[in-house]
Enzyme design. Structure first.
Site, PDB file in Angstrom:
ATOM      1  N   GLU A 246       0.873  -1.206  -0.247  1.00 20.91           N
ATOM      2  CA  GLU A 246       0.112  -0.047  -0.121  1.00 20.91           C
ATOM      3  C   GLU A 246       0.920   1.260   0.136  1.00 20.91           C
ATOM      4  O   GLU A 246       1.632   1.400   0.995  1.00 20.91           O
ATOM      5  CB  GLU A 246      -0.752   0.177   1.305  1.00 20.91           C
ATOM      6  CG  GLU A 246      -1.774  -0.989   1.533  1.00 20.91           C
ATOM      7  CD  GLU A 246      -2.319  -0.847   2.904  1.00 20.91           C
ATOM      8  OE1 GLU A 246      -2.399   0.224   3.438  1.00 20.91           O
ATOM      9  OE2 GLU A 246      -3.149  -1.854   3.349  1.00 20.91           O
TER      10      GLU A 246
ATOM     11  N   ASP B 132      -4.834   8.561  11.300  1.00 19.81           N
ATOM     12  CA  ASP B 132      -3.448   7.882  11.529  1.00 19.81           C
ATOM     13  C   ASP B 132      -2.864   8.317  13.094  1.00 19.81           C
ATOM     14  O   ASP B 132      -3.218   9.646  13.658  1.00 19.81           O
ATOM     15  CB  ASP B 132      -2.641   8.402  10.693  1.00 19.81           C
ATOM     16  CG  ASP B 132      -2.801   7.732   9.668  1.00 19.81           C
ATOM     17  OD1 ASP B 132      -2.711   6.417   9.501  1.00 19.81           O
ATOM     18  OD2 ASP B 132      -3.148   8.193   8.401  1.00 19.81           O
TER      19      ASP B 132
END
Ligand SMILES: Cc1ncc(COP(=O)(O)O)c(C=O)c1O
EC number: 4.2.1.20
Lengths: 264, 433
Positions: free
Chosen positions: A49, A60
């Site tokens: 990814e 995140d």
């Protein structure tokens, strides 16, 4: 037919889960990220990814936030993403992009899909785009033959899992815990239940991410998922250089081969 | 149904307020009733709004939507909200004419909607009381909030103290310094204040951190967003909680002048005080609606927060709306002397009002806002928030453009006590003494 179908056909035939590794493009620099991603592929990541560094990475934790900030500060531009994907693909790796939606919207959804496909990318993971808002992306992914990897979460209702899996191709991304990205000592116990609930709605492979950081944890997740997704742990090891990334990826790749998976 | 306006100015003003409308229409008094200005079922105002949010939060947004859709039609909820606005927040807030200030506005008549007189000192309390009541209805015990100027944080800490909820407020580290007094107020009220050190360390990053907390603790926690932005249902819900400003102001304006204003003006950070007062007049086509954005050091310097004037459509914090962003879709950090306007996004309904030309948006600089801040203090004895001073500076210009026949309504969204340190430094008061 999904672009990632051959990959999952292969791992299924081998009776194991796939290993998927994440790294932001441009971290710590564009050239370094190419080297690191190629090392991940060489050491056993079946798919990488490639993250697009973004100014407001709401999903995140501190590790990936800091990596995105480093990449942006060292001058990363969106066009560099396609160069990184191209470099991974041309070396024989398989790559999808993982990105927050605004940069794609800004670039133009169709143009982004076109340029990603031209660079050899196979699809896109979209953590803040739900199928309900994804009309443009569904059209562009069909036009440019890319996989659409949407996310399901422990909080998703049956109705939403049905909607999300129906809109997905390639695989479905199951977020193992409620929370942001970051390596954890224990993978959420919610993960196994979520995978079981998701299987009731789809025959697509299911990848589990958020928190995996060791071969042992990878083996545990491989016991119930079709793919083990590792992000923050690889980003952390990247700070110690390419050798550390190789070492971790090798350990993880052994992990996904240890326990027979539930598929097949 | 008993709207808050029924208890206040309308009753004080004229007995037959309901029919005082110049068009002969009965003004809409129920701010919660679904209507033609609501977004579609998925939260879209034209192309704007929606939900650009992680799947993990969609369940919580669905739950909130369902609860709000029930509550807005439930007299038990709307009456309790109206009661709190009246008996706790002190509504209706006054409408005060400002004649000495108006001499500097081309001689136009200028009226101030006094949200500064609400309990906790700004309009923010309206939305906070509504969402805190909803939090209790949902059975959640913990509230998180972001704050820029600290006014929303203080209002949230206040409502949590009142209702016995745990409260955590995220505040950019830069803002904890600019607004130290409000940090102390929040702590005194029992809230935990968490300084945010990521990104620009201001409001945008405080929202990022609050969203990260929410996705981790969503089962027990309500995110009490402080402005009319974010994913659906926040923009419509926050707007409706602030509509009371416009409904009261319209009735008070009619009562005091026998007519409607020519222009209604308000400052725009995320857009909540502006959307609240605009909606009192949205169906009065002759009333111009003018939003004033922070021009910072001047648009040409790039250091500003004029999202609607200078931005382009993009997603931030869950909705499609105008956004300050670069070529690659990276958010550009906003700048303003005012912590409450220092935000690169804006609520989606404002984007729609801009595109449909129902509202206009302009900017004033730090210097223009600080001039208006001092002018109102010295001509009327009212110290405004620096945020609200942007609307006042806008009114000075509008008055000069429109001349002495014009009637201007300004939303004075908050009081300036919190800004004394910034002002004392700006005007050099510390050096004088
Ligand atoms: C007094 C005051 N006015 C205005 C604002 C700006 O917010 P909004 O645009 O949502 O009204 C703030 C925000 O902190 C504020 O404290």
């Amino acid at each position: 037919m999904g672009r990632l179908d051959p990959l999952f056909a292969q791992t299924k035939a081998e009776g194991r889960a796939a290993l998927i590794g994440y790294l932001p493009a441009g971290f710590p620099t564009v050239d370094d990220s190419v080297e690191l991603l190629r090392a991940m592929v060489d050491s056993g990541c079946d798919l990488v990814e490639v993250g697009l560094p973004y100014s407001d990475p709401v999903m995140d934790g501190p590790t990936i936030q800091a990596a995105a900030e480093t990449a942006l500060r060292s001058g990363f531009r969106l066009r560099d993403l396609f160069r990184v994907v191209e470099a991974v693909s041309s070396a024989g790796g398989r790559a999808v992009v993982m990105t927050y939606w605004n940069p794609v919207h800004r670039y133009g959804v169709d143009a982004f899909a076109r340029d990603l496909a031209a660079a050899g990318g196979l699809g896109m993971i979209t953590p803040d785009l739900i199928p309900d808002e994804a009309g443009d992306w569904i059209a562009a992914s069909q036009a440019h033959d890319l996989d659409r990897i949407f996310l399901v979460a422990p909080s998703s209702s049956e109705e939403r899992i049905a909607l999300t899996t129906a809109a997905s191709s390639g695989f479905v991304y199951a977020t193992a815990v409620m929370g942001v990205t970051g390596a954890r000592d224990a993978v959420g116990s919610a993960a196994e239940g979520l995978v079981a609930r998701t299987r009731a709605h789809t025959t697509l492979p299911i990848g589990v991410g958020l928190g995996v950081r060791s071969g042992a944890q990878a083996a545990q997740v491989a016991g119930f998922a079709d793919a083990v997704i590792v992000g923050s742990a690889l980003v952390t090891s990247a700070s110690s250089g390419v050798g550390a990334v190789r070492e971790l990826a090798t350990d993880l790749a052994e992990g996904v081969r240890k326990t027979p998976t539930t598929i097949g | 149904m008993t709207g808050p306006a029924d208890n206040g100015s309308a009753a004080k003003g004229s007995a037959d307020q309901g029919s005082a409308d110049k068009d002969g229409q009965v003004p809409e008094h129920d701010p919660h009733a679904p209507g033609p200005h609501d977004p579609d079922g998925r939260g879209h105002f034209g192309p704007y709004g929606g939900r650009f949010m992680p799947e993990a939060l969609i369940g919580a947004l669905d739950e909130l939507s369902a609860e709000y859709d029930k509550a807005r039609l439930d007299p038990e909820f709307t009456d309790e909200f109206a009661r709190l606005l009246r008996d706790y927040a002190g509504r209706p807030s006054l409408l005060t004419e400002a004649p000495r200030f108006a001499e500097h506005a081309g001689g136009a008549r200028v009226f101030l909607k006094r949200e500064d007189l609400n309990h906790t000192g700004s309009h923010k309390i309206n939305n906070v009381l509504g969402q805190a009541l909803l939090t209790k209805r949902m059975g959640k015990k913990r509230v998180i909030a972001e704050t820029g100027a600290g006014q929303h944080g203080v209002a949230t800490a206040t409502a949590c103290a009142l209702m016995g909820l745990d409260c955590v407020v995220y505040m950019g580290e830069v803002d904890t310094q600019r607004q130290a007094l409000n940090v102390a107020r929040m702590k005194l009220l029992g809230a935990e204040v968490i300084p945010v050190t990521s990104g620009s360390r201001t409001l945008k990053d405080a929202i990022n951190e609050a969203l990260r907390d929410w996705v981790t603790n969503v089962d027990t926690t309500h995110y009490l967003l402080g402005t009319a932005a974010g994913g659906h249902p926040f923009p419509v819900m926050v707007r409706n909680f602030h509509k009371v400003i416009g409904i009261e102001a319209r009735a008070q304006f009619l009562a005091q002048t026998g007519r409607l204003p020519d222009v209604v003006t308000a400052c725009v950070g995320g857009g909540s005080n502006a959307i609240g007062i605009f909606h009192g007049f949205i169906d009065d086509p002759d009333v111009r609606l003018v939003g004033i954005e922070p021009g910072g050091k001047g648009i040409e310097t790039g250091e500003h927060g004029a999202t609607l004037s200078e931005g382009s459509p993009g997603m931030l914090h869950g909705a499609l709306s105008y956004l300050l962003q670069d070529e690659d879709g990276q958010t550009i950090e906003a700048y303003s002397i005012s912590a409450g306007l220092d935000y690169p996004g804006v609520g989606p309904e404002h984007s729609w009002l801009k595109d449909t030309a129902r509202a206009e948006y302009r900017s004033v600089t730090d210097a223009e806002a600080m001039h208006a801040f001092q002018l109102l203090s010295r001509t009327e004895g009212v110290i405004p928030a620096i945020e609200s001073s942007h609307a006042l500076a806008g009114a000075l210009k509008l008055g000069q453009e429109l001349g002495p026949d014009a009637f201007i309504l300004v939303n004075l969204s908050g009081r300036g006590d919190k800004d004394m340190d910034t002002a004392a430094k700006y005007f050099g008061f510390y050096e004088e003494s």
